[in-house]
Design an enzyme around this catalytic site. Structure first.
Site, PDB file in Angstrom:
ATOM      1  N   HIS A 178      33.252   2.946 -56.110  1.00 20.68           N
ATOM      2  CA  HIS A 178      33.107   1.526 -55.564  1.00 20.68           C
ATOM      3  C   HIS A 178      31.757   1.083 -56.124  1.00 20.68           C
ATOM      4  CE1 HIS A 178      36.389   2.228 -52.914  1.00 20.68           C
ATOM      5  NE2 HIS A 178      36.620   1.021 -52.713  1.00 20.68           N
ATOM      6  N   HIS A 227      31.075   6.849 -47.238  1.00 23.87           N
ATOM      7  CA  HIS A 227      30.148   7.539 -48.348  1.00 23.87           C
ATOM      8  C   HIS A 227      28.813   7.898 -47.686  1.00 23.87           C
ATOM      9  CE1 HIS A 227      32.365   7.579 -52.163  1.00 23.87           C
ATOM     10  NE2 HIS A 227      32.648   6.323 -52.023  1.00 23.87           N
TER      11      HIS A 227
END
Length: 265
Positions: A178, A227
């Site tokens: 992303h 993450h």
């Protein structure tokens, strides 16, 4: 509708001429590539440079993975991962979780292609040029390649699902796709806009918006527990490196087009 680029397209950002290289490194690069451009033409020279660049980007991705593994073993920057996750857990609120989830979807496998397609179609039609399409395809393709290779090379696990905000993601964690895609897509879009903006304020706002988009995208990935902070940090650096290479390749194309016109004049 004609999509022929104007002769003087994109040569300036403000008063700066992008076809003039003032640094020793820049002049050396032009000298190295000029003979190739004269032999096979500027567009093919650009393609060749980008192919070499993709190879360099892949090597950089693998090298980043190797460095990361070494750092983890020594408890270096990876020591930031757990404190960053703990800080995110303390900040969480239902309304903020919803806002962060909505924003992070913009950088996902559905949101980002839609954003990139809308941006490139608008820029291509407004500029009556195929340049935005070419640059966006090349930039996005390299970003995707780095994401896939990085994840395969490391195979790092994401934070435990008990710390993540749904919807959960199961692919490897390193690097943050992303974030990497946000840097590259927003960066190329900003670059193409800046080339046609005459106001310093407009250029500053465009660049600021692109930086904030990529920066906040990375923060949401850590905040949501999808993450580790090191996944995001490496994605920022890889994205900036690839973005710089694509922009440099475009500048070289403009330089050699201008050089050929000057020789014919």
């Amino acid at each position: 509708m004609s999509f022929q680029d104007p002769e003087n397209e994109d040569h300036h950002v403000g008063t700066r001429d992008l076809t003039r290289w003032t640094t020793p490194l820049g002049r050396f690069l032009v000298t190295c590539v000029r003979s190739v451009a004269q032999w096979i033409g500027p567009r093919w020279a650009l393609l060749l440079l980008l192919v070499v660049g993709i190879g360099a980007a892949v090597s950089l991705t693998v090298a980043s993975a190797e460095v990361y593994e070494a750092v983890v073993e020594e408890d270096g920057i990876a020591a930031l991962d757990r404190p960053a996750l703990n800080a995110a857990l303390e900040l969480r609120e239902p309304w903020l979780n919803g806002a962060a989830t909505a924003f992070t979807h913009l950088g996902g496998p559905i949101g980002m292609p839609i954003l990139a397609t809308c941006a490139v179609l608008a820029l291509t039609l407004v500029r009556r040029s195929v340049t935005p399409l070419i640059l966006m395809v090349v930039a996005a393709g390299g970003s995707l390649l780095m994401t896939v290779l990085g994840k395969d090379a490391i195979g790092r696990l994401r934070p435990d699902l008990q710390y993540a905000v749904p919807p959960f993601e199961m692919s490897p964690s390193f690097p943050s796709g992303h974030t990497l895609n946000a840097v590259v897509i927003s960066g190329i879009t900003a670059y193409l806009l800046v080339l046609r903006q005459h106001s310093k304020r407009a250029r500053a706002l465009t660049i600021t918006a692109a930086v904030l988009f990529a920066f906040i995208m990375g923060l949401t990935r850590v905040y949501l527990g999808h993450h580790w902070v090191t996944d995001v940090a490496v994605a920022w650096t890889l994205g900036l490196a690839w973005l710089a290479l694509v922009i440099t390749a475009h500048r070289l194309l403009l330089t050699f087009r201008n050089y050929r016109r000057e020789r014919r004049a």
